[in-house]
Each structure stands twice: as C-alpha cells, then as structure tokens.
Design a protein around this motif. Sequence first.
Motif, PDB file in Angstrom:
ATOM      1  N   SER A  78       0.850  -1.185   0.000  1.00 30.40           N
ATOM      2  CA  SER A  78       0.000   0.000   0.000  1.00 30.40           C
ATOM      3  C   SER A  78       0.886   1.234   0.000  1.00 30.40           C
ATOM      4  CB  SER A  78      -0.917   0.005   1.222  1.00 30.40           C
ATOM      5  OG  SER A  78      -1.615   1.233   1.323  1.00 30.40           O
ATOM      6  N   THR A  79       0.486   2.249  -0.760  1.00 32.29           N
ATOM      7  CA  THR A  79       1.246   3.498  -0.791  1.00 32.29           C
ATOM      8  C   THR A  79       0.690   4.519   0.199  1.00 32.29           C
ATOM      9  OG1 THR A  79      -0.154   4.298  -2.602  1.00 32.29           O
ATOM     10  CG2 THR A  79       1.900   3.179  -3.198  1.00 32.29           C
ATOM     11  N   GLU A  80      -0.417   4.183   0.838  1.00 34.10           N
ATOM     12  CA  GLU A  80      -1.003   5.091   1.818  1.00 34.10           C
ATOM     13  C   GLU A  80      -0.046   5.259   3.006  1.00 34.10           C
ATOM     14  OE1 GLU A  80      -5.097   5.583   4.472  1.00 34.10           O
ATOM     15  OE2 GLU A  80      -4.839   3.895   3.099  1.00 34.10           O
ATOM     16  N   MET A  81       0.259   6.468   3.364  1.00 35.12           N
ATOM     17  CA  MET A  81       1.162   6.814   4.468  1.00 35.12           C
ATOM     18  C   MET A  81       2.612   6.391   4.197  1.00 35.12           C
ATOM     19  SD  MET A  81      -0.802   8.351   6.615  1.00 35.12           S
ATOM     20  CE  MET A  81       0.188   8.434   8.107  1.00 35.12           C
ATOM     21  N   LEU A  82       2.933   6.037   2.959  1.00 38.73           N
ATOM     22  CA  LEU A  82       4.297   5.577   2.651  1.00 38.73           C
ATOM     23  C   LEU A  82       5.306   6.709   2.815  1.00 38.73           C
ATOM     24  CD1 LEU A  82       6.196   3.366   1.685  1.00 38.73           C
ATOM     25  CD2 LEU A  82       5.645   3.991  -0.681  1.00 38.73           C
ATOM     26  N   LYS A  83       4.984   7.899   2.265  1.00 38.69           N
ATOM     27  CA  LYS A  83       5.896   9.033   2.388  1.00 38.69           C
ATOM     28  C   LYS A  83       6.094   9.427   3.847  1.00 38.69           C
ATOM     29  CE  LYS A  83       5.052  11.119  -2.164  1.00 38.69           C
ATOM     30  NZ  LYS A  83       4.560  12.333  -2.883  1.00 38.69           N
ATOM     31  N   ALA A  84       4.997   9.392   4.590  1.00 32.31           N
ATOM     32  CA  ALA A  84       5.087   9.751   6.010  1.00 32.31           C
ATOM     33  C   ALA A  84       5.961   8.757   6.765  1.00 32.31           C
ATOM     34  CB  ALA A  84       3.689   9.802   6.622  1.00 32.31           C
ATOM     35  N   LEU A 115       6.178  -3.310   1.782  1.00 29.11           N
ATOM     36  CA  LEU A 115       6.951  -3.367   0.538  1.00 29.11           C
ATOM     37  C   LEU A 115       8.232  -4.175   0.721  1.00 29.11           C
ATOM     38  CD1 LEU A 115       6.556   0.315  -0.731  1.00 29.11           C
ATOM     39  CD2 LEU A 115       5.572  -1.736  -1.764  1.00 29.11           C
ATOM     40  N   THR A 116       8.891  -3.976   1.858  1.00 33.11           N
ATOM     41  CA  THR A 116      10.145  -4.698   2.130  1.00 33.11           C
ATOM     42  C   THR A 116       9.903  -6.201   2.225  1.00 33.11           C
ATOM     43  OG1 THR A 116      11.004  -2.782   3.328  1.00 33.11           O
ATOM     44  CG2 THR A 116      12.104  -4.904   3.696  1.00 33.11           C
ATOM     45  N   TYR A 117       8.890  -6.598   2.997  1.00 30.74           N
ATOM     46  CA  TYR A 117       8.603  -8.025   3.176  1.00 30.74           C
ATOM     47  C   TYR A 117       8.106  -8.655   1.881  1.00 30.74           C
ATOM     48  CZ  TYR A 117       9.055  -7.105   8.162  1.00 30.74           C
ATOM     49  OH  TYR A 117       9.536  -6.747   9.394  1.00 30.74           O
ATOM     50  N   LEU A 118       7.400  -7.868   1.081  1.00 29.93           N
ATOM     51  CA  LEU A 118       6.964  -8.389  -0.220  1.00 29.93           C
ATOM     52  C   LEU A 118       8.173  -8.664  -1.108  1.00 29.93           C
ATOM     53  CD1 LEU A 118       4.515  -9.047  -2.051  1.00 29.93           C
ATOM     54  CD2 LEU A 118       4.667  -6.694  -2.902  1.00 29.93           C
ATOM     55  N   GLY A 119       9.124  -7.711  -1.118  1.00 23.68           N
ATOM     56  CA  GLY A 119      10.346  -7.917  -1.889  1.00 23.68           C
ATOM     57  C   GLY A 119      11.134  -9.109  -1.394  1.00 23.68           C
ATOM     58  N   LEU A 120      11.161  -9.289  -0.079  1.00 18.73           N
ATOM     59  CA  LEU A 120      11.855 -10.432   0.501  1.00 18.73           C
ATOM     60  C   LEU A 120      11.243 -11.746   0.025  1.00 18.73           C
ATOM     61  CD1 LEU A 120      13.970 -11.380   2.690  1.00 18.73           C
ATOM     62  CD2 LEU A 120      12.048 -11.380   4.300  1.00 18.73           C
ATOM     63  N   ARG A 121       9.913 -11.774  -0.030  1.00 11.76           N
ATOM     64  CA  ARG A 121       9.219 -13.027  -0.352  1.00 11.76           C
ATOM     65  C   ARG A 121       9.209 -13.341  -1.843  1.00 11.76           C
ATOM     66  NH1 ARG A 121       5.867 -15.275   3.519  1.00 11.76           N
ATOM     67  NH2 ARG A 121       5.977 -14.263   5.558  1.00 11.76           N
ATOM     68  N   ILE A 122       9.153 -12.325  -2.680  1.00 12.83           N
ATOM     69  CA  ILE A 122       9.044 -12.611  -4.121  1.00 12.83           C
ATOM     70  C   ILE A 122      10.361 -12.425  -4.863  1.00 12.83           C
ATOM     71  CG2 ILE A 122       6.624 -11.920  -4.106  1.00 12.83           C
ATOM     72  CD1 ILE A 122       7.429  -9.347  -5.572  1.00 12.83           C
ATOM     73  N   LEU A 123      11.394 -11.894  -4.189  1.00  8.74           N
ATOM     74  CA  LEU A 123      12.658 -11.660  -4.887  1.00  8.74           C
ATOM     75  C   LEU A 123      13.847 -12.319  -4.165  1.00  8.74           C
ATOM     76  CD1 LEU A 123      14.112 -10.243  -7.232  1.00  8.74           C
ATOM     77  CD2 LEU A 123      14.387  -8.241  -5.738  1.00  8.74           C
ATOM     78  N   ILE A 124      14.156 -11.873  -2.967  1.00 10.34           N
ATOM     79  CA  ILE A 124      15.383 -12.312  -2.300  1.00 10.34           C
ATOM     80  C   ILE A 124      15.350 -13.797  -1.960  1.00 10.34           C
ATOM     81  CG2 ILE A 124      16.849 -12.007  -0.276  1.00 10.34           C
ATOM     82  CD1 ILE A 124      16.015  -9.094  -0.207  1.00 10.34           C
ATOM     83  N   ILE A 125      14.291 -14.250  -1.271  1.00  7.46           N
ATOM     84  CA  ILE A 125      14.216 -15.666  -0.894  1.00  7.46           C
ATOM     85  C   ILE A 125      14.141 -16.577  -2.120  1.00  7.46           C
ATOM     86  CG2 ILE A 125      12.743 -17.392   0.212  1.00  7.46           C
ATOM     87  CD1 ILE A 125      12.316 -15.453   2.481  1.00  7.46           C
ATOM     88  N   PRO A 126      13.344 -16.251  -3.151  1.00  8.66           N
ATOM     89  CA  PRO A 126      13.371 -17.099  -4.358  1.00  8.66           C
ATOM     90  C   PRO A 126      14.751 -17.186  -4.998  1.00  8.66           C
ATOM     91  CG  PRO A 126      11.399 -15.745  -4.369  1.00  8.66           C
ATOM     92  CD  PRO A 126      12.237 -15.267  -3.226  1.00  8.66           C
ATOM     93  N   ILE A 127      15.500 -16.071  -5.015  1.00  7.44           N
ATOM     94  CA  ILE A 127      16.854 -16.108  -5.588  1.00  7.44           C
ATOM     95  C   ILE A 127      17.739 -17.063  -4.790  1.00  7.44           C
ATOM     96  CG2 ILE A 127      18.986 -14.769  -5.837  1.00  7.44           C
ATOM     97  CD1 ILE A 127      17.312 -12.390  -6.685  1.00  7.44           C
ATOM     98  N   VAL A 128      17.690 -16.936  -3.472  1.00  6.57           N
ATOM     99  CA  VAL A 128      18.534 -17.789  -2.627  1.00  6.57           C
ATOM    100  C   VAL A 128      18.144 -19.253  -2.767  1.00  6.57           C
ATOM    101  CG1 VAL A 128      19.162 -18.325  -0.249  1.00  6.57           C
ATOM    102  CG2 VAL A 128      19.004 -15.940  -0.974  1.00  6.57           C
TER     103      VAL A 128
END
Length: 510
Positions: A78-84, A115-128
């Motif tokens: 979600s981008t809501e409150m992301l900048k804050a 966003l961080t945990y999503l990246g971890l689950r769909i990018l970093i862990i699959p690569i490893v």
Amino acid sequence: MKKVLIYKGYERFWHWTQALLILLLAVTGFEVHGTYTLMGYEEAVLIHRNLAWAFIILIIFTQFWNMTTGEWRQYVPSTEMLKAQIKYYITGIFSNAPHPTRKTVYNKFNPLQRLTYLGLRILIIPIVVLSGLGYMYYVSLVDQSAIGSLAPVAYFHTIGAFLLLGFVIGHVYLTTTGHKPLSAIKAMLTGWEEMSNEDAEIALEENLKVALIQSRKGISGKGSIEKEGMFETAFEDVVEKLGIDTESTRLREKLLSSNVGYFRIGKDGKYQEVNDVWLKLYKCTNKKEVIGSHVTLDRTPEGKEQIMKLVNKILSGETVTGERVERICKDGTIGYHTVSATPVKDKDGNIVALEGFIIDITSQVEAEKALEKKLESNNNANVFYEQIAKSDNVGYFRIGKDGFYQEVNDTWLKLYKYDSRDDIIGKHYSLSRTKEDFIKLKESFDKVLAGETIPLGITRRYCKDGNIGYHSITMTPVVKGNKVVGVEGFIVDKTDKKLAEEELKKEKQI
C-alpha cells in the motif's frame, strides 16, 4: 502503558525458527564460500544442505498458514502513508515524532515494511532458494560435465545471501526503534506488544472490530445487527484468540452507548445490563430501576406471554431477529420496538444469559395506524394528514402527478434539513437524488399513480446540507372523484438503525 496481543503462536514459532536457520545457513554458507574455517568444508556443506531443506519446508508450511488464515493480506503493498513512514525513519525517529501508523493484530506492518517483506518473499528468498537448489543438484541431475559452468549460479546465490543478510541487519536495527530498545524483540517472544494507553485502546478496538466481522462471515442477514449470534461468537473469539478484555475496549463502550438499546438478561429472566438508549426508550432514569428486575415487569398479560416465549426460545439456543414487541414505559405510555437477541455462552459452551438490541419503531407503528385510518376513510387525504401532522417523528408529503411537491410537514423538512416549505414546494421529487435512486423512486411513483399502494421500504435521502440519511417510505394514491391526481405518503427516519448496522458490519460489520 498497556500490552496488546499482536503476534500469534505459529507466527512467533516460524519467525524465530527462520531467524535461527538464516543465521546457521550464513555461518555454514560463508565457510563453504571459503571465508573462514570452523568445521571443515565437507561438514559445512552437509550441514548447509540439511539446513536449506529445513528452511524450504518451513517456507512451505508458513505459506500454507498464511493462505489458510488470511495472514497473506498483511503483505499486500500500500502506498497510503508511505511518504510519512519514510520521513519518520529518516528524520522523525530522531526527533521523537509520533509514529505515523499504528500496529494491530490485523495490521502489523507499516507501508514500508509491507513493501520490504513483499520484496523479501518474491525476490530475495526465491533467488537464494532457486540458486541453492541449482547449485546442489544441477550437476548430478542434469549435466555432470557442467561443474565448471556453475560459477554464475554461485554468484547469484552469494548475492542473494548478502541481500538476505542485509535485510536481517536492517531488521534487527529497526527492532530497537520501538517504545523501548528491546520492546519489539520481547513482543515477538511473548506475542504481547507494549503500547501507550491511546495506541493500545485503538489497537484493541480495531482487533475487536475485525474479529467481529470475520466471526460473522457466512451468516445470513446481510451483516445487520440482527445477525444470528451477533455478539457471542465474536466476543468469545476476541477473548480466546486475541486475549482482549472486551469490557475495556472503546468499541464495546460505543455499542453500549449507541443509538440502539442494548440489554443482557440472565437465565433467571432478570436484567443484568442495559444501556442509556434502552433506559430512554423505556423512560427510566437510571439503571438501578432496571438491573435485577424481571423481564416481565410492567407488561400486559399478552406481553408477558410473548416476552417469555422469546426468552425461553433464546435460552434454548435459538436466535431471535426483528420480533415486534409492545412495551409499557415507566410513565405508562406505550411504545413499540423490534427485538433481536442471541444466547450468551461461557467457555464450556453452556448458555448463561442472552443479549441483544431493541430498535424503536413507535413512529412507524403510528404511521401505519394513520395509513389504516386513511384507507378506512376512502382515501380522504385531509383525515390522513391530520393524523400524520400530530406526530413529530413521521414526515408527510404530497406530490402532484407532474412530480412536483405540493405539501410537506415540519418533520419532513426536519429530516431533509430544509428551513421552510418555500425551499421545497414546487420543486420536483428528483431534487438531490442520484440517477439510480431517481429511477427506483420513479418506478414506485408510477405504480402509485396507477392505483397501487407502496408499502414500507428503506431508502436513502440526500439532505440539503449534503449529508445522507435513511428512512422507510410508504406511498398511496391521492384520489379526487375517480381519478388519481397525485401521490402522498409518509417517511420514518431509520438513520440510527442503518448506522448501527454499519457500525457492526464495517466494510464488508455486524
């Protein structure tokens, strides 16, 4: 400071198991990489391989748990409150600025974490994982001569490992930015997050709301407060699964002080709790007059028989919804309301009481009686209007065949928030209506002009000040001679009932 249960048992198990596996995989992995020597290359490879399979199995079980429990929603970005949130981590955290988001059991992660945990689950862990499997089995299962071409796979695996290690370091650092340096770590060990009183109350309220919604999914009744088991299942779910004392939550207080009358009756038929609205409907001044008295007090013989049938029905395990009941108020006046109630069970499943809501329908009953008199008087509009005009709670209107208002009473003006009749007389009934609402109303209007009577139905109104209200509406033809010359009817406000339903239903509770 208060503690709120945020992290569930399996959640804590897989978190710490995953942390331990990642740590051991890093230790053995860097030895395999040749960074240092602790146990020897062959031993490190064997342990690293077994740890990798344990990690994969944990991932599979955790993904299954996430999907079956709905926890996967925690990772929807979600981008809501992301900048804050970014601004808070860059500058706000060093100036003791308030956290821009609040944590609850159903909303554990702020937008940046999602966003961080999503990246971890769909990018970093699959690569490893994929590069690790490739490194282990490509030569033996696919091409035994390809041992020299595994360097790119090793590079990917190493890059993935460093990214994962970087995440762990950042994750550990951010755990120290809570209310206390070790409060987040302690919360993941015990499940209980320490929060300020305000944050705790908000978290408890949100937890209760969502638990109430989820526990009632699949029950008929379109989410209204008259749903089967509207309290028992939800509150038991909160007490048992979330560890919340529901009596301390602001939501419970809101329900007890809402625009519907709340009551709780013991197995002995005596009142244990009522709210202020209940007292107002029965015209009592304080709870002491009611608590401990029997439900049959101050009722007619027919009323006593009716109410005891309902009480016995509920205490036998059934749920009652929308039963019309006559009440005799303390001052001797008579009112009418609907009753919706459900049994209350203890943790062993035994019925110990009943609780529910009453919603006043006195105005509606008065309007119905006035309508009956109108019909009995051969559609004499003057007789009908005289009856309606006496009520402060029933709005009267008359519309000509051309669709323009000819008359409204003071209650109609009050409900629509107009100052005077001059604001509405001569205006078309399509005023301030959506296209969809106008089409529905026109269909009913045309039916009445054809001689039909449209019974009570709920519709919404757009008031002069822009607010939206809800009311029931009945329309009948105005007849002069043998010709229908217009439409008249009455409206009874239902906004409180609608808002009470929405309060319990909330997006999608009760």
